[in-house]
Structure formats: C-alpha cells, structure tokens
Write a protein that holds these residues in place. Structure first.
Motif, PDB file in Angstrom:
ATOM      1  N   ALA A  21     -78.799  45.976  34.300  1.00 32.98           N
ATOM      2  CA  ALA A  21     -78.475  45.370  35.594  1.00 32.98           C
ATOM      3  C   ALA A  21     -77.948  46.385  36.599  1.00 32.98           C
ATOM      4  CB  ALA A  21     -77.422  44.275  35.396  1.00 32.98           C
ATOM      5  N   LEU A  22     -77.507  47.523  36.118  1.00 30.16           N
ATOM      6  CA  LEU A  22     -76.839  48.511  36.970  1.00 30.16           C
ATOM      7  C   LEU A  22     -77.611  48.912  38.227  1.00 30.16           C
ATOM      8  CD1 LEU A  22     -74.221  50.119  37.139  1.00 30.16           C
ATOM      9  CD2 LEU A  22     -75.332  51.912  35.806  1.00 30.16           C
ATOM     10  N   ALA A  74     -75.588  42.689  43.161  1.00 34.44           N
ATOM     11  CA  ALA A  74     -74.685  43.821  42.946  1.00 34.44           C
ATOM     12  C   ALA A  74     -73.377  43.353  42.325  1.00 34.44           C
ATOM     13  CB  ALA A  74     -74.431  44.552  44.260  1.00 34.44           C
ATOM     14  N   ASP A  75     -72.857  42.243  42.822  1.00 38.70           N
ATOM     15  CA  ASP A  75     -71.639  41.668  42.267  1.00 38.70           C
ATOM     16  C   ASP A  75     -71.834  41.345  40.789  1.00 38.70           C
ATOM     17  OD1 ASP A  75     -70.307  38.869  41.518  1.00 38.70           O
ATOM     18  OD2 ASP A  75     -68.969  39.862  42.931  1.00 38.70           O
ATOM     19  N   ALA A  76     -72.933  40.681  40.461  1.00 41.85           N
ATOM     20  CA  ALA A  76     -73.203  40.302  39.075  1.00 41.85           C
ATOM     21  C   ALA A  76     -73.362  41.535  38.182  1.00 41.85           C
ATOM     22  CB  ALA A  76     -74.441  39.420  38.994  1.00 41.85           C
ATOM     23  N   ALA A 105     -80.567  40.145  37.440  1.00 43.24           N
ATOM     24  CA  ALA A 105     -81.982  40.463  37.235  1.00 43.24           C
ATOM     25  C   ALA A 105     -82.879  39.737  38.229  1.00 43.24           C
ATOM     26  CB  ALA A 105     -82.395  40.088  35.814  1.00 43.24           C
ATOM     27  N   SER A 106     -83.979  40.366  38.564  1.00 42.61           N
ATOM     28  CA  SER A 106     -84.943  39.706  39.445  1.00 42.61           C
ATOM     29  C   SER A 106     -85.662  38.577  38.708  1.00 42.61           C
ATOM     30  CB  SER A 106     -85.942  40.719  39.999  1.00 42.61           C
ATOM     31  OG  SER A 106     -86.629  41.346  38.943  1.00 42.61           O
ATOM     32  N   ASP A 107     -85.747  38.672  37.385  1.00 40.84           N
ATOM     33  CA  ASP A 107     -86.351  37.620  36.570  1.00 40.84           C
ATOM     34  C   ASP A 107     -85.405  37.316  35.414  1.00 40.84           C
ATOM     35  OD1 ASP A 107     -87.832  36.020  34.812  1.00 40.84           O
ATOM     36  OD2 ASP A 107     -89.714  36.989  35.354  1.00 40.84           O
ATOM     37  N   TRP A 114     -85.311  39.591  26.699  1.00 41.15           N
ATOM     38  CA  TRP A 114     -84.953  40.940  26.241  1.00 41.15           C
ATOM     39  C   TRP A 114     -83.609  40.910  25.520  1.00 41.15           C
ATOM     40  CZ3 TRP A 114     -80.777  44.031  26.806  1.00 41.15           C
ATOM     41  CH2 TRP A 114     -80.900  45.300  26.242  1.00 41.15           C
ATOM     42  N   GLN A 115     -82.640  40.223  26.080  1.00 37.49           N
ATOM     43  CA  GLN A 115     -81.316  40.163  25.471  1.00 37.49           C
ATOM     44  C   GLN A 115     -81.380  39.590  24.057  1.00 37.49           C
ATOM     45  OE1 GLN A 115     -79.005  37.893  28.268  1.00 37.49           O
ATOM     46  NE2 GLN A 115     -78.798  39.598  29.697  1.00 37.49           N
ATOM     47  N   ARG A 116     -82.124  38.505  23.897  1.00 32.72           N
ATOM     48  CA  ARG A 116     -82.240  37.893  22.567  1.00 32.72           C
ATOM     49  C   ARG A 116     -82.923  38.838  21.590  1.00 32.72           C
ATOM     50  NH1 ARG A 116     -82.799  33.364  25.758  1.00 32.72           N
ATOM     51  NH2 ARG A 116     -85.059  33.497  25.849  1.00 32.72           N
TER      52      ARG A 116
END
Length: 140
Positions: A21-22, A74-76, A105-107, A114-116
């Motif tokens: 996310a960075l 950006a906050d997230a 994320a945009s999606d 991906w995380q899972r």
C-alpha cells in the motif's frame, strides 16, 4: 493463543501488506519516511532487532503521518504501516494493517486475494482464533 513464532510471522505479513500500500502514501508525500520506517520496524521486531516499545513508538509516528495526509488512500496506507509496526505490541494489529492496505489499494478485492494467499491457512486460523479471543474479552 498464538505462539511467539506465529506472532513474528504475523508482523512480517502485516509489513508485506503495508508495503504493497505504501506507494499510495509516497505518491502524495514522497519526502515523509514515517510509514516506510514503520514497515521496517515491523520487520526489525519480527527479526528480534528492536523492542516492542521501539516498534510502538514508530507506529505512532506512522499514524501521525496518516492524520497529516490529505487523501484517503494515502491515509489508509500510512495507517496500514502503523498497524504493521503495532503488531509487535498486539498480534491483532496485523489484521488492521491488512484492512487498511486493502482500503489503500485501487482494487481491494485483488488485494484481499493476495493477502489470503500470502498469509497461509495455518497462520490465518491462528489470527482468527486470536481475534475471537479479543472479541470475547470486550465488555458487552
């Protein structure tokens, strides 16, 4: 309860989630190193290089960066980094890191997939058990 090795692995996973996310934060604030430092702190704690207290202090700095941010992505992203570092203090912060990374994320659906895949079934089960214990401790 999760084991110390599972706790460290959760910190690594949270750092990986936040790192993805960075770019949302750095696109808006390219000269602010606080979220990147929080991701590094999560990994450093997981490797035994820094204390829980040091990781927490860096987490607070990433959350300050989030409050100063002007855009929701950006906050997230900054909050994802802060929660990754805070995982050193409490393992359940790892899921918050993932949640905020998905928001950045945009999606979000692709990010959740991906995380899972990155966490693995055994660690995911440990997170679920830990999260349930935290919920059970909450006052009604």
């Amino acid at each position: 309860m999760i084991s110390p090795s599972e706790h460290r692995e959760l910190a690594r996973w949270a750092a990986a989630c936040a790192e993805r996310a960075l770019p949302a934060f750095e696109a808006e604030h390219p000269d602010d190193p606080r979220p990147r430092a929080a991701i590094a702190a999560a990994r450093a704690w997981a490797n035994g290089a820094i204390t829980v207290q040091a990781a927490r202090e860096i987490a607070f700095l990433a959350h300050a960066a989030a409050r100063e941010s002007t855009g929701p992505a950006a906050d997230a992203a900054a909050r994802a980094a802060g929660h990754a570092a805070a995982t050193a203090h409490l393992a359940t912060h790892a899921t918050h890191a993932a949640d905020y990374a998905a928001r950045a994320a945009s999606d979000a659906a692709d990010e959740r997939c991906w995380q899972r895949s990155a966490i693995g079934a055994e660690l995911l089960a440990a997170v679920s058990r830990q999260s349930q214990r935290e919920l059970d401790r909450q006052p009604a």
